[in-house]
Structure formats: C-alpha cells, structure tokens
Design an enzyme around this catalytic site. Structure first.
Site, PDB file in Angstrom:
ATOM      1  CE  LYS A  62      69.986  81.423  33.323  1.00  0.00           C
ATOM      2  NZ  LYS A  62      70.229  82.160  34.581  1.00  0.00           N
TER       3      LYS A  62
HETATM    4  C1  LIG Z   1      71.410  82.653  34.944  1.00  0.00           C
HETATM    5  C2  LIG Z   1      71.388  83.664  36.055  1.00  0.00           C
HETATM    6  C3  LIG Z   1      72.421  84.599  36.232  1.00  0.00           C
HETATM    7  C4  LIG Z   1      73.669  84.603  35.376  1.00  0.00           C
HETATM    8  O1  LIG Z   1      73.421  85.081  34.081  1.00  0.00           O
HETATM    9  P1  LIG Z   1      74.484  84.869  32.909  1.00  0.00           P
HETATM   10  O2  LIG Z   1      73.837  85.391  31.692  1.00  0.00           O
HETATM   11  O3  LIG Z   1      74.716  83.376  32.851  1.00  0.00           O
HETATM   12  O4  LIG Z   1      75.719  85.603  33.306  1.00  0.00           O
HETATM   13  C5  LIG Z   1      72.294  85.552  37.228  1.00  0.00           C
HETATM   14  N1  LIG Z   1      71.221  85.575  38.043  1.00  0.00           N
HETATM   15  C6  LIG Z   1      70.209  84.675  37.921  1.00  0.00           C
HETATM   16  C7  LIG Z   1      69.068  84.748  38.874  1.00  0.00           C
HETATM   17  C8  LIG Z   1      70.244  83.700  36.919  1.00  0.00           C
HETATM   18  O5  LIG Z   1      69.243  82.817  36.808  1.00  0.00           O
END
Ligand SMILES: *Cc1c(COP(=O)(O)O)cnc(C)c1O
Length: 434
Positions: free
Chosen positions: A107
């Site tokens: 993210k």
């Molecule tokens: C947010 C997150 C996800 C999911 O990603 P999306 O884009 O919401 O499908 C998967 N793994 C981790 C470690 C995350 O922080």
C-alpha cells in the site's frame, strides 16, 4: 483524462476532482472515460527502459495535462524509491515482493502517489486539509508515511485498540509531526462508521476541510499497475507467458493489474486468491454477488466481504461474466491451509511467506495444477513482509522471521496515541478542538 461515476455515466470530472473527492457525490467509484493502449514498441523494448520511465508511460494518460511532466516524474520517483524484485521460489513459481517500502506492504505505492498528487493540487490553497482515515492495519501506516511532512496536510488515523499487530501500531503511532493516531475502543467497523459519519456531517465540514485517503481513490488504485509492468519487465526474456495470483481483499491491486492488461500488457491470466471471505470466488461460479458477514482470518488485510473495487473489474469486462471468466479465476482458502503453506514453503524452499502471500501462493498452485499449463511462469504477489504478521505466524516459524534493520528501531520508539471511545461525538469534539 476524464473520469465518470460508475453510478451515473453522465457525472464526469477531471483527474484532480476525482482525486480530491475520492468518491463521486452519488457514492459511485470513478472510472476512466477511456482505456489507453500501450504502444507496441514500448512493450517490445520494455526490458531496456528504466522503471521510472515505464511508470511514467503507464500513468501519464490517466493524469493528462493536469500535472506537468517534471512534477509527475518527481512524484513517481518519490513513489518508486525502493525495489520490486521478482524472486524464484520453486520451479516456475515466483514471488513479486512488494514489501520493500517504508511500511513493509504494497500500500506504500498507492499512498505515496496519492500524497504527491494531493500535495500538488493543493499547492495554491492555504487552508489546511485533514486526511481522515480508518485502518484495520496496513492502510494507516502507508497513509501516515505517504503524507508525512506534506505541507498543509494533517493526517488523522482511527485504529481499533488491540486489533492491529505490534509493528502496525508502531508504524501508526510513532511518526508524530502532522500525523495523529486515534486509538478507538472498538472494532475496525466502528472506526469506519465514525469516519463515514464525519464525511456526512456538514457542521464539521464547515469547521475543517476533510478529505479521504480511501483505497478507492483513483490515485491509490491506478499506480498499482506499476507492479505488473515491473514484474513483466524482469521476466520477459525468460518467461514471455506469465500469470499473476493476487491475494485480494478490496480488489484494488488486482483491478490495477487487469487495467494494465486491458491496455495491452500481455498477461495470460489472473488468479484472485482470497481467504474465507469468498464473495468473488462464489460469484465467479454462480454469477450471484452475495456478500456474507466479514470473517476474521490470519490474512486480516483481506477480511473484506463486499470488495469495493470489484465493480471496476466488471466495468473492464462490460459486465460480462463469460468474458471475465476467460481472464480471471478465483479461489478461496482457509486459515489452516494458509498456515500449513507458510510452514511447507519454508521447509521445502526456504522462503518465508506472510499469510497474505501464502493465500496468493495457494491460488497460484491450484491454478497451475488445474490448467496444466507448461512453460508458463506463475507469479504470486507477496504483499507484506512476514514480520508485519509475526504475532500470528505458526509457532514453528516465529523465531525464523527476520526483522529488517530499517524497522528494528521502531520497536524502541514511544507510542503516542489519543484514546477515544467508540462514539462519533468524541471524534467530532476532538477534530474541532485540534
Ligand atoms: C490491503 C492488502 C491486501 C488486499 O489488497 P486489495 O487491493 O484490497 O485487494 C492484501 N495483502 C496485504 C498485505 C494488504 O495490506
């Protein structure tokens, strides 16, 4: 590029408005008016280009002339200031490691890109803006670091007390400066409800200018295309056929990959791997979209029952299930399978997975077995560093998880958080007083 609301095609806004508003006033997600196409020469010679030029080529059509070239290049350089290596795990199975950023999860890319865009768009506005966000763990840290020291922006993060991992809490509560963490005596859903209420409260909005850094924001969603381009670049010489397995919760990451494919990046297939929150795997079988209550799992960043970005995926396929099934397969796995895979992959291949990556690995393995493809490279996205979820890792792995040097010092920093009850009025009073 213009963006329309998926609730109403007539509602069209600029990139800037889509970024600043987050969600359309009718609560629809914004979607680009047209899908740009990569130039064939660009794809043919991608391995000769540097990462920043690749990212610029991919994102520039979505920004148009709303951010000048030099500024957009600066934002991209800031966003991609760490590596995205593809590591061989076993046979034709590769891990695309997305955890080398400041908060050890993917993210970081979306949050940093959005912070850069928002900082640019607000350059002539002297009113301070408050980025208000609820987090179940990873989003808060990424947003805090992305917006840290951005002038004219303060960040207020609500997190559920006792429900984020030790490292996640440190990432939220030790930056200080323009970042404040509010520790709420409630659940993630309570935090989210309080944030949503704030966005509907005209009296509060008259007092402070609020914006959201929600994952549905186009400036968080679209830059995730970079992962797929950079992985393709690394594998192209040896593996021209690639499939990607994406551990999915809100489906933003995989939807960005599918956008890159729609633009012409040759990706053979996508696998959406979920935990027991299996609304999409069930939909892919039955065509019925029926969310249940969200269930807590080891891969808690994917504990989402009603993934907001799935409507964007449907839009990419003109709402045709048969067309989508050609390109996407989806599987769900439980915690027992996830933990067993973490142990097995460590024992057999010496590779340490986090629970989200383990779900991605499982989905990839199942797809490669079922489709009996040969010569294909399977890539799963390792979306977080295992240390982020060390608290809940299988006992046999606990002491094998290596803490990266750059986060070691975090454990010694003092946590600073404001304790609030699960009560909207407490949040409102705090926001107006501070
Ligand atoms: C947010 C997150 C996800 C999911 O990603 P999306 O884009 O919401 O499908 C998967 N793994 C981790 C470690 C995350 O922080």
């Amino acid at each position: 590029m213009k963006y329309f609301s998926l609730q109403n095609k007539e509602h069209v806004v600029s990139f800037e408005d889509a970024v600043v508003q987050g969600l359309a006033p009718d609560k629809g997600l914004y979607f680009p008016e047209r899908i740009p196409a990569f130039d064939q020469h660009f794809l043919d010679a991608i391995e000769k280009q540097n990462d920043l030029d690749i990212a610029y080529t991919a994102i520039q059509p979505f920004v148009g002339n709303e951010i000048p070239e030099a500024e957009l290049r600066r934002i991209i350089a800031d966003t991609l200031s760490f590596p995205f290596p593809v590591e061989k795990v076993a046979g034709n199975i590769y891990s695309l490691e997305l955890f080398h950023g400041p908060t050890l999860a993917f993210k970081d890319v979306g949050a940093r890109f959005m912070a850069g865009c928002l900082g640019y768009f607000r350059r002539n506005d002297t009113r301070p803006v408050t980025v208000l966000v609820a987090t179940s763990g990873d989003t808060g840290g990424a947003v805090a670091h992305g917006f840290y020291n951005v002038p004219g922006v303060r960040v207020v993060i609500l997190y559920p007390s006792g429900k984020v991992s030790t490292l996640q809490e440190k990432q939220l509560t030790t930056l200080n400066g323009n970042i404040t963490a509010l520790e709420i005596a409630g659940t993630f859903d309570d935090c989210q409800r309080m944030v949503k209420t704030a966005f509907l409260d005209a009296e509060l909005q008259a007092h402070c200018l609020l914006t959201s850094a929600n994952s549905i924001n186009v400036a968080r969603w679209l830059p995730q295309m970079f992962y797929y381009l950079l992985a393709y670049k690394q594998l192209k010489a040896t593996h021209p056929d690639v499939v990607f397995s994406v551990p999915s919760g809100n489906f933003g990451n995989i939807c960005a990959g599918m956008m890159a494919a729609a633009m012409g990046l040759p990706i053979a297939h996508f696998i959406a791997s979920t935990n027991v929150n299996d609304t999409v795997p069930r939909f892919m079988q039955s065509g019925k979209y029926e969310p249940h209550q969200a269930l807590p799992t080891l891969s808690n960043a994917m504990d989402v029952a009603d993934p907001s970005n799935f409507v964007r995926i449907l839009q990419l396929f003109a709402n045709s299930l048969p067309a989508l099934q050609q390109k996407l397969t989806s599987y769900s796995f439980n915690d027992k399978e996830t933990a067993a895979t973490m142990e097995k992959v460590w024992q057999e291949h010496g590779y340490m997975l986090d629970p989200h990556g383990a779900v991605g690995y499982l989905g990839l393995q199942q797809y490669l077995q079922q489709s009996q493809q040969t010569g294909v490279a399977g890539v799963f996205l390792e979306t977080a560093h295992p240390v982020k979820f060390a608290d809940t890792a299988p006992a046999s792995l606990q002491d094998k998880i290596v803490t990266p040097d750059r986060v070691k010092s975090l454990y010694n920093l003092e946590k600073k958080a404001v304790q609030l009850p699960d009560d909207y009025n407490a949040l409102k009073s705090w926001l107006t007083a501070n």
